[in-house]
Design a protein around this motif. Structure first.
Motif, PDB file in Angstrom:
ATOM      1  N   GLN A   6       3.145   7.814   5.415  1.00  0.00           N
ATOM      2  CA  GLN A   6       3.793   6.623   4.914  1.00  0.00           C
ATOM      3  C   GLN A   6       5.260   6.859   4.665  1.00  0.00           C
ATOM      4  N   ARG A  18       3.313  11.910   0.323  1.00  0.00           N
ATOM      5  CA  ARG A  18       2.846  10.988   1.349  1.00  0.00           C
ATOM      6  C   ARG A  18       3.771  10.968   2.536  1.00  0.00           C
ATOM      7  N   CYS A 132      -3.735  -1.939  -0.190  1.00  0.00           N
ATOM      8  CA  CYS A 132      -3.342  -1.130   0.965  1.00  0.00           C
ATOM      9  C   CYS A 132      -2.951   0.278   0.523  1.00  0.00           C
ATOM     10  N   GLU A 133      -2.215   0.347  -0.583  1.00  0.00           N
ATOM     11  CA  GLU A 133      -1.754   1.646  -1.058  1.00  0.00           C
ATOM     12  C   GLU A 133      -2.913   2.502  -1.572  1.00  0.00           C
ATOM     13  N   GLY A 136      -4.657   3.819   1.490  1.00  0.00           N
ATOM     14  CA  GLY A 136      -3.876   4.883   2.116  1.00  0.00           C
ATOM     15  C   GLY A 136      -3.912   6.163   1.320  1.00  0.00           C
ATOM     16  N   ALA A 146     -10.707   8.818   5.380  1.00  0.00           N
ATOM     17  CA  ALA A 146      -9.847   8.084   6.314  1.00  0.00           C
ATOM     18  C   ALA A 146     -10.643   7.599   7.513  1.00  0.00           C
ATOM     19  N   ASN A 176       1.876   1.102   6.325  1.00  0.00           N
ATOM     20  CA  ASN A 176       1.711   2.438   5.757  1.00  0.00           C
ATOM     21  C   ASN A 176       0.239   2.845   5.713  1.00  0.00           C
ATOM     22  N   ALA A 177      -0.632   1.898   5.374  1.00  0.00           N
ATOM     23  CA  ALA A 177      -2.059   2.201   5.325  1.00  0.00           C
ATOM     24  C   ALA A 177      -2.592   2.546   6.713  1.00  0.00           C
ATOM     25  N   ASP A 180      -1.633   6.044   7.411  1.00  0.00           N
ATOM     26  CA  ASP A 180      -2.423   7.018   6.662  1.00  0.00           C
ATOM     27  C   ASP A 180      -3.847   7.137   7.201  1.00  0.00           C
ATOM     28  N   THR A 238       4.506   2.146  13.664  1.00  0.00           N
ATOM     29  CA  THR A 238       3.075   1.816  13.639  1.00  0.00           C
ATOM     30  C   THR A 238       2.621   1.258  14.978  1.00  0.00           C
TER      31      THR A 238
END
Length: 814
Positions: A6, A18, A132-133, A136, A146, A176-177, A180, A238
């Protein structure tokens, strides 16, 4: 691609950062190493950890109801919904900070995973972004978590909705998710095949300006990167990761117009990145856009190789331009000149004015001045890496070349700048090259200027792979490949100054159609003195004794003229000026011509057709055997005898001219569309019957066995690498059926030798009977069907490669 983490947010208070460079296993390593934070070995007071069951129960009792309330539709006042969302957001922040009494994030409680699709789709931007965070963060703590989350269809659907929710904050968190969750190959594959990819592409397609975000046209860099730019960088990273993780077949299902728009934007990003990369004072962008240039170029290649392209030129118009207006003209060429003798097609000025193909090709270049001509076909080039002749899997090709895709042009592989001087005693000159072998040209502008200087000094420029750099040339090459029933046709462009010779006298291992686009050129050709045609990838022989310098055929091509040179015919070309011409004409006598190389790959020679016929006949024998019946000894030996016959046919082709010629059973001539067989079709059928008779009469069993015995003894597979393309032919799959792996034949060949060692006389007689039955019972039409099916596979792979490379040259099929 390497795992990408991320960015765009402050790091969470986890045991690992991260940032993308952190290893997914780093956190585990730190947690399992005692005393790392206390080098003196002092013991700290241990805090009692709750078990996973206790944490899950606590979550279900204290946290789950609040999160559920936040995503449950309400009919009451908006204040209640807002209050529920605020409470949910506070709990999610506590999860992220790991403040007591929040449970550990890995593994996530099952009830939270079940709720994630709704949380990710929440109308509260805070709840959606924080969800989402949380996801992640859990992914970064555990590879297993994951992979499980990425494989959950509901989670993927929620992520897709978060990407399209219209909030920049939520979109960033969702990107970001995705990063990750993609820390493992399994996670990347699952997400790339989910609704996440098309939604991500749509999000990227809404970008208004690449130039403002990535940088201006100058090579200087901004001191700081704006927040919108950071968001764009994250989206690009992404997109690139997801596209490059997606299997080729799944990309084909994406909406074409969306892919076109995304490709144009990616190409703009890629162009800016390459420009900035060449700048010595630019470092800021590297810390923001983390996709490497070759990763962006791979994404462009992948997205475009299945795009439908509008027909720039009709195949029938191409046929008329090369062979004449009458439908029978091309068949006459095939019967009288093809692989036999040179042919020229002269065009009057009035013919050129009505020739749409020539006009389109002529207009593809800026012909005003020599410098303008060089600019028009040299600027903006990238290298076209070679693809193996029998490689039909584009995924495998991309795995092999992914870090060099979109690289600068390479000398000899892509371009030659050469002149021939100093005639030798045999009349042939010596080539002198302007650049050293293997040079690359990262500075495109400097390379263009060097090429201009080379032209002024009598050098010619020969650029390979024009069918990968020009849509018009690609359309012509594709139409000719169809016409001759071959997988592909290569194209080179040659630009020569007055009074010069580019390449030295030589012959080619492929047939060539030469089209004079500008000026004129004098060609001298000599007939092939050898009955055996040269093959692709075979070493070239010396020209000594092959030509009589006082003889040869001379042809002067003027603008619009076309000439055919068969493979094996020695030739050379000059821009010499005839005596008596004025100095004005001398100074303007530059030549520009296109060569179209019809390369006959091994499966599409007559030898290849016979191998296919043998394979089809053997498969038919397997089909007619009753299911469940016991194989006789001869039936068990049949695959080994077929392998031996493949080797014997190959040896026969060393001295048989017909077996090396192109098989044209798949040629798409105008007359082939009628109900009556054409003269060419009848000729092809007769050729096949004649070849079978020769195989039946041949007696090279001892030679074949000697070759096999030597290879097996030395454990050397090289003499049989030529048959690896046979793996692309379909084989029956049922119990008791022996399958041959044509990429690993030493084992079966060893069995074959054992069979002949135990009873050579009986094995020889059985093989002779096997060969006789094949030669008398092989079915031409069956072989034709399999030949055409294989041709489709080859053409599909070549077309995909061509579309991908055209896109890297800024031609996106729009």
């Amino acid at each position: 691609p390497p795992p990408k983490g991320q960015h765009g947010h402050e790091p969470f208070t986890f045991p690992q950062s991260r940032r993308r460079t952190a290893s997914p296993d780093a956190a585990t390593s730190r947690r399992e190493t005692p005393g790392m934070e206390n080098p003196d070995g002092a013991r700290k007071k241990k805090r009692r950890r709750r078990s996973g069951g206790e944490a899950s129960a606590s979550f279900d009792r204290d946290v789950f109801p609040i999160l559920l309330a936040a995503v449950t539709p309400t009919t009451g006042p908006n204040q209640r919904a807002s209050s529920s969302a605020a409470a949910a957001a506070r709990l999610l922040r506590r999860l992220l900070s790991r403040s007591p009494p929040a449970p550990a994030l890995s593994p996530l409680p099952g009830s939270l995973v079940a709720l994630l699709p709704l949380l990710l789709s929440s109308s509260s931007h805070s709840v959606a972004a924080l969800s989402c965070e949380v996801m992640g963060a859990a992914a970064l703590q555990s590879m297993e978590a994951a992979e499980a989350l990425a494989s959950d269809g509901g989670v993927a659907g929620g992520l897709a909705r978060a990407l399209g929710g219209g909030s920049q904050r939520v979109a960033e968190a969702a990107c970001n998710a995705v990063m990750d969750l993609s820390a493992s190959p399994v996670g990347r594959e699952r997400l790339s095949g989910s609704p996440v990819l098309p939604r991500l592409l749509y999000l990227f397609s809404q970008v208004e300006s690449i130039s403002r975000a990535v940088g201006s046209g100058s090579t200087g860099c901004q001191a700081r990167v704006s927040e919108p730019s950071k968001c764009l960088y994250l989206i690009v990273d992404t997109v690139v990761l997801m596209v490059n993780s997606c299997k080729v077949g799944k990309l084909h299902n994406l909406q074409q117009e969306l892919v076109r728009k995304v490709t144009l934007l990616l190409y703009e990003v890629w162009s800016k990145v390459r420009l900035l990369q060449s700048s010595t004072d630019c470092t800021n962008w590297k810390d923001q856009l983390q996709s490497r240039p070759y990763e962006i170029s791979e994404a462009i290649f992948r997205l475009t190789m299945d795009l439908d392209c509008p027909a720039h030129l009709e195949p029938d118009e191409v046929r008329k331009s090369f062979f004449g207006q009458t439908e029978s003209d091309v068949e006459k060429f095939a019967l009288m000149y093809w692989e036999n003798s040179p042919y020229s097609y002269r065009k009057r000025q009035s013919d050129l004015e009505g020739d749409d193909v020539f006009t389109a090709l002529h207009n593809a270049f800026d012909l005003r001045t020599p410098d303008a001509i060089v600019e028009s076909f040299i600027r903006g080039l990238v290298s076209c890496p070679a693809i193996a002749s029998d490689e039909l899997n584009i995924d495998s090709f991309l795995d092999e070349v992914h870090d060099s895709l979109g690289a600068p042009v390479k000398y000899r592989q892509d371009v030659r700048v050469v002149r021939t001087r100093d005639q030798t005693s045999t009349g042939s000159g010596v080539e002198e090259h302007f650049f050293d072998d293997g040079m690359v040209f990262p500075d495109g502008t400097a390379f263009v200027e060097q090429c201009k200087d080379a032209i002024k000094n009598g050098f010619s420029i020969a650029l390979r792979g024009m069918e990968f750099r020009s849509e018009k040339v690609a359309a012509i090459a594709s139409a000719l490949a169809d016409l001759f029933g071959q997988p592909s046709v290569g194209a080179n462009i040659y630009f020569s100054p007055p009074g010069s010779q580019g390449l030295a006298r030589h012959y080619d291992d492929h047939c060539v159609l030469v089209w004079q686009l500008l000026g004129r050129k004098k060609w001298k050709m000599w007939p092939n003195t050898k009955s055996i045609l040269p093959r692709l990838y075979e070493p070239f022989h010396s020209l000594d004794g092959l030509v009589d310098d006082s003889g040869g055929r001379v042809e002067v091509l003027h603008e619009g003229d076309i000439m055919y040179v068969p493979r094996g015919h020695v030739h050379e070309a000059h821009t010499d000026v005839d005596e008596g011409e004025s100095e004005v004409n001398v100074s303007t006598n530059y030549s520009l011509h296109l060569t179209l190389a019809i390369e006959v790959e091994p499966p599409f020679e007559w030898e290849g057709f016979v191998h296919i016929a043998l394979h089809c006949w053997l498969e038919e024998q397997e089909l007619v055997r009753s299911p469940g019946s016991v194989q006789s000894k001869l039936e068990e030996q049949a695959p080994l005898f077929a392998l031996l016959l493949h080797v014997a046919i190959r040896l026969l082709s060393d001295n048989d001219p017909t077996l090396r010629k192109a098989c044209m059973v798949a040629a798409k001539l105008p007359s082939s569309e009628t109900s009556h067989p054409s003269s060419l079709q009848n000729s092809q059928r007769s050729t096949f019957a004649e070849i079978l008779n020769r195989i039946g009469r041949s007696n090279n069993l001892k030679e074949a066995l000697r070759l096999i015995e030597l290879a097996v003894k030395e454990r050397n597979e090289e003499p049989f690498q030529w048959m690896s393309w046979l793996r692309h032919l379909p084989q029956q799959q049922h119990d008791g059926c022996r399958r041959i792996d044509f990429c690993d034949v030493l084992g079966p060949l060893e069995e074959l030798l054992d069979m002949f060692s135990s009873d050579r006389e009986r094995a020889s007689a059985d093989f002779a009977d096997f060969k006789s039955r094949f030669c008398s019972r092989a079915v031409y039409d069956d072989a034709c069907r399999e030949f055409e099916a294989l041709l489709v596979l080859y053409r599909t792979a070549r077309t995909r490669y061509a579309k991908g490379m055209l896109a890297l040259h800024g031609k996106h099929g729009g």
